[in-house]
Scaffold this active site. Structure first.
Site, PDB file in Angstrom:
ATOM      1  N   GLU A  43      -1.307   8.289  -5.509  1.00  0.00           N
ATOM      2  CA  GLU A  43      -1.344   7.727  -6.856  1.00  0.00           C
ATOM      3  C   GLU A  43      -2.744   7.629  -7.447  1.00  0.00           C
ATOM      4  OE1 GLU A  43       0.097   3.694  -6.489  1.00  0.00           O
ATOM      5  OE2 GLU A  43      -1.752   3.012  -5.526  1.00  0.00           O
ATOM      6  N   HIS A  93       0.931   0.123 -10.174  1.00  0.00           N
ATOM      7  CA  HIS A  93       0.098  -0.696  -9.288  1.00  0.00           C
ATOM      8  C   HIS A  93      -0.406  -1.937 -10.042  1.00  0.00           C
ATOM      9  CE1 HIS A  93      -2.312  -0.255  -5.352  1.00  0.00           C
ATOM     10  NE2 HIS A  93      -2.323  -1.521  -5.711  1.00  0.00           N
ATOM     11  N   ASP A 113       5.629  -0.312  -6.566  1.00  0.00           N
ATOM     12  CA  ASP A 113       4.455  -0.574  -7.406  1.00  0.00           C
ATOM     13  C   ASP A 113       3.273   0.256  -6.942  1.00  0.00           C
ATOM     14  OD1 ASP A 113       3.087  -2.055  -9.520  1.00  0.00           O
ATOM     15  OD2 ASP A 113       1.966  -3.006  -7.886  1.00  0.00           O
ATOM     16  N   ARG A 145       0.851  -1.190   0.000  1.00  0.00           N
ATOM     17  CA  ARG A 145       0.000   0.000   0.000  1.00  0.00           C
ATOM     18  C   ARG A 145       0.884   1.236   0.000  1.00  0.00           C
ATOM     19  NH1 ARG A 145      -2.916  -2.949  -1.635  1.00  0.00           N
ATOM     20  NH2 ARG A 145      -4.888  -3.788  -0.867  1.00  0.00           N
TER      21      ARG A 145
END
Length: 331
Positions: A265, A297, A260, A236
């Site tokens: 975001e 992500h 990631d 997260r």
């Protein structure tokens, strides 16, 4: 029985069609996020299926409840986009998804190798026919100590993969796992910070309570880490303080990042923003460093995981509507 699905990507459509046929339900597919403005699209549905772009706050949940929608299923593991307290108060069942940990775990180890072997600058050089080696010398995993923060299903799978590299593995979790303890050494968090050459995060985001972990990686915790530490986050974004990452990459305290997911975001991920003026200065600045590898992500994004996310969403809504129970029901 009808289910209304939102945030539907093109790659999910075939899986939704297969799940609908197998379960005997009708699934209406909508590419847009579910909002108060388009909630009427869910009228007559037993439940809604969403992704993270649909923010199911109290107002929207109340609208859904008023239309007879009794189940909200998210095709994600995380549920930070759903007001669980409001759902419980309103009597709306909430389900999350489930998929095997392998995809995220494998992606995590890939990130470790990309950062340790300076793949990003090597790729940049190769694209302009610069095949020099200076500045690209990497490190071998067998010579490193890797700290794993969080030993749930994904963290344990990362540990299992890492055993093949011969590195020393440290682990931190408020609830140690006996299986993980066979191959990793559980230590307190300060010891993990102090002794790890590389640290990877595998924990849910908990924003409140005594186990709250938002910004667990911050200026203070980074200061307690080794110089040149490599940090990996496929969990997260809000677990890491973005400004602290930037400052410590600039100061060379952090030797590399594999990210990631990054806080702030939300307006970027899973969207084509090539022709837009981006105002997210933090992410735009952080991603340009040669020792920072960032992706959109997508650690979860495999054929098996997507199919599982869709299947759990459709099967779960049907099961809760008929019996009130499903194994991923949260509320």
């Amino acid at each position: 029985m009808k289910i209304a699905a939102f945030d539907v990507r093109e790659d999910e459509r075939a899986d939704f069609a297969n799940a609908a046929e197998r379960t005997g339900v009708e699934v209406e597919l909508h590419a847009e996020a579910l909002t108060a403005a388009n909630a009427e699209l869910a009228r007559g549905a037993a439940g809604v299926s969403v992704l993270g772009h649909s923010q199911l706050g109290a107002e929207l949940l109340e609208i859904l409840k008023g239309m007879g929608v009794a189940v909200a299923a998210t095709r994600t593991i995380g549920v930070n986009h759903i007001d669980l307290d409001a759902a419980k108060r309103l009597g709306v069942a909430v389900l999350n998804a489930d998929y095997a940990p392998n995809g995220v775990a494998e992606y995590t180890v890939m990130f470790m190798l990309l950062v340790l072997r300076n793949y990003k600058p090597a790729l940049w050089r190769g694209q302009v026919y610069d095949f020099s080696l200076e500045g690209l010398q990497g490190r071998e995993m067998r010579n490193l100590t890797v700290g794993v923060m969080g030993t749930g299903r994904i963290g344990r799978t990362v540990i299992r993969i890492l055993t093949g590299f011969g590195c020393k593995i440290l682990a931190y979790d408020p609830y140690p796992n006996p299986e993980a303890a066979k191959v990793a050494e559980y230590v307190d968090i300060d010891t993990l910070y102090a002794k790890s050459d590389l640290i990877t995060l595998h924990m849910p985001l908990i924003e409140h309570g005594h186990n709250a972990n938002k910004h667990i990686i911050n200026r203070d915790s980074i200061a307690r880490m080794k110089d040149g530490v490599v940090l990996i986050n496929c969990a997260r974004g809000e677990l890491m303080d973005l400004e602290a990452l930037i400052d410590n990459i600039e100061a060379k305290k952090i030797g590399g990042l594999g990210l990631d997911t990054v806080e702030t975001e939300e307006e970027l991920i899973h969207r084509d923003r090539r022709t837009d003026i981006l105002t997210n200065r933090g992410i735009a600045y952080l991603r340009q460093f040669p020792n920072v590898v960032m992706t959109q992500h997508m650690a979860f994004y495999t054929d098996a995981a997507v199919r599982s996310m869709v299947d759990h969403s459709v099967e779960g809504i049907k099961a809760v509507a008929e019996t009130g129970e499903y194994r991923t029901r949260l509320v």
